[in-house]
Design a protein around this motif. Structure first.
Motif, mmCIF file in Angstrom:
data_model
loop_
_atom_site.group_PDB
_atom_site.id
_atom_site.type_symbol
_atom_site.label_atom_id
_atom_site.label_comp_id
_atom_site.label_asym_id
_atom_site.label_seq_id
_atom_site.Cartn_x
_atom_site.Cartn_y
_atom_site.Cartn_z
ATOM 1 N N ILE A 57 3.172 -21.034 21.913
ATOM 2 C CA ILE A 57 2.565 -19.769 22.307
ATOM 3 C C ILE A 57 1.077 -19.788 21.992
ATOM 4 C CG2 ILE A 57 2.646 -17.265 21.943
ATOM 5 C CD1 ILE A 57 5.638 -18.088 20.797
ATOM 6 N N PHE A 58 0.303 -19.255 22.943
ATOM 7 C CA PHE A 58 -1.147 -19.167 22.807
ATOM 8 C C PHE A 58 -1.584 -17.748 23.130
ATOM 9 C CE2 PHE A 58 -0.039 -23.475 23.712
ATOM 10 C CZ PHE A 58 -0.900 -24.247 22.941
ATOM 11 N N ILE A 59 -2.441 -17.199 22.297
ATOM 12 C CA ILE A 59 -3.017 -15.882 22.548
ATOM 13 C C ILE A 59 -4.520 -16.052 22.660
ATOM 14 C CG2 ILE A 59 -3.339 -13.529 21.694
ATOM 15 C CD1 ILE A 59 -0.629 -13.798 20.266
ATOM 16 N N ASP A 60 -5.055 -15.710 23.815
ATOM 17 C CA ASP A 60 -6.481 -15.918 24.114
ATOM 18 C C ASP A 60 -6.926 -17.340 23.766
ATOM 19 O OD1 ASP A 60 -6.968 -13.447 25.267
ATOM 20 O OD2 ASP A 60 -7.535 -12.501 23.370
ATOM 21 N N GLY A 61 -6.075 -18.306 24.117
ATOM 22 C CA GLY A 61 -6.396 -19.712 23.905
ATOM 23 C C GLY A 61 -6.133 -20.220 22.509
ATOM 24 N N LYS A 62 -5.813 -19.344 21.569
ATOM 25 C CA LYS A 62 -5.547 -19.748 20.181
ATOM 26 C C LYS A 62 -4.072 -20.090 20.025
ATOM 27 C CE LYS A 62 -5.513 -18.183 15.426
ATOM 28 N NZ LYS A 62 -5.423 -17.038 14.561
ATOM 29 N N HIS A 63 -3.803 -21.268 19.463
ATOM 30 C CA HIS A 63 -2.426 -21.703 19.275
ATOM 31 C C HIS A 63 -1.775 -20.894 18.157
ATOM 32 C CE1 HIS A 63 0.629 -24.813 17.820
ATOM 33 N NE2 HIS A 63 1.072 -24.337 18.975
ATOM 34 N N ILE A 64 -0.677 -20.214 18.485
ATOM 35 C CA ILE A 64 0.069 -19.422 17.512
ATOM 36 C C ILE A 64 1.204 -20.234 16.924
ATOM 37 C CG2 ILE A 64 1.477 -17.327 17.211
ATOM 38 C CD1 ILE A 64 -1.579 -16.877 17.793
#
Length: 85
Positions: A57-64
Motif C-alpha cells: 500500500i502506498f499513500i501519496d507515493g509513500k510506502h505504508i
C-alpha cells in the motif's frame, strides 16, 4: 484526499482486509492486480524496497507496507492524517 494505491492478487484475504479498512475511511484506492505476475509486480517490488507479498500500500507515493502495517497505522491514529493530506 490523498492518492492511495494498492497492489493486490485475486483471492488474497489480506488484500480484502486492507481494501475494507480503506473503504471504511471512504477511500477507493487505485488497485494494481498483479495476479498474473506482469510488469507491475516488478514495479511493486522496486517501490516496496524488495517486499514481494501483497498487498503493498502506498499513500501519496509513500510506502505504508502491507495489511498488518496499515491496520497498525490506523490503530495508532496515523492513518487518518495521511488520508486527509
Amino acid at each position: 484526499m490523498a492518492h492511495v494505491e494498492i497492489y493486490t492478487k485475486a483471492f488474497c484475504p489480506y488484500c480484502t482486509r486492507a481494501k475494507a479498512l480503506l473503504a471504511s475511511k471512504g477511500v477507493a484506492p487505485q488497485e494494481h492486480d498483479i495476479s498474473m505476475d506482469g510488469p507491475q509486480r516488478q514495479e511493486m517490488i522496486q517501490r516496496a524496497h524488495g517486499r514481494t507479498t501483497v498487498p503493498q500500500i502506498f499513500i501519496d507515493g509513500k510506502h505504508i507496507g502491507g495489511s498488518d502495517d496499515l491496520a497498525a497505522l490506523n490503530a495508532r491514529g496515523g492513518l487518518d492524517p495521511l488520508l486527509a493530506a
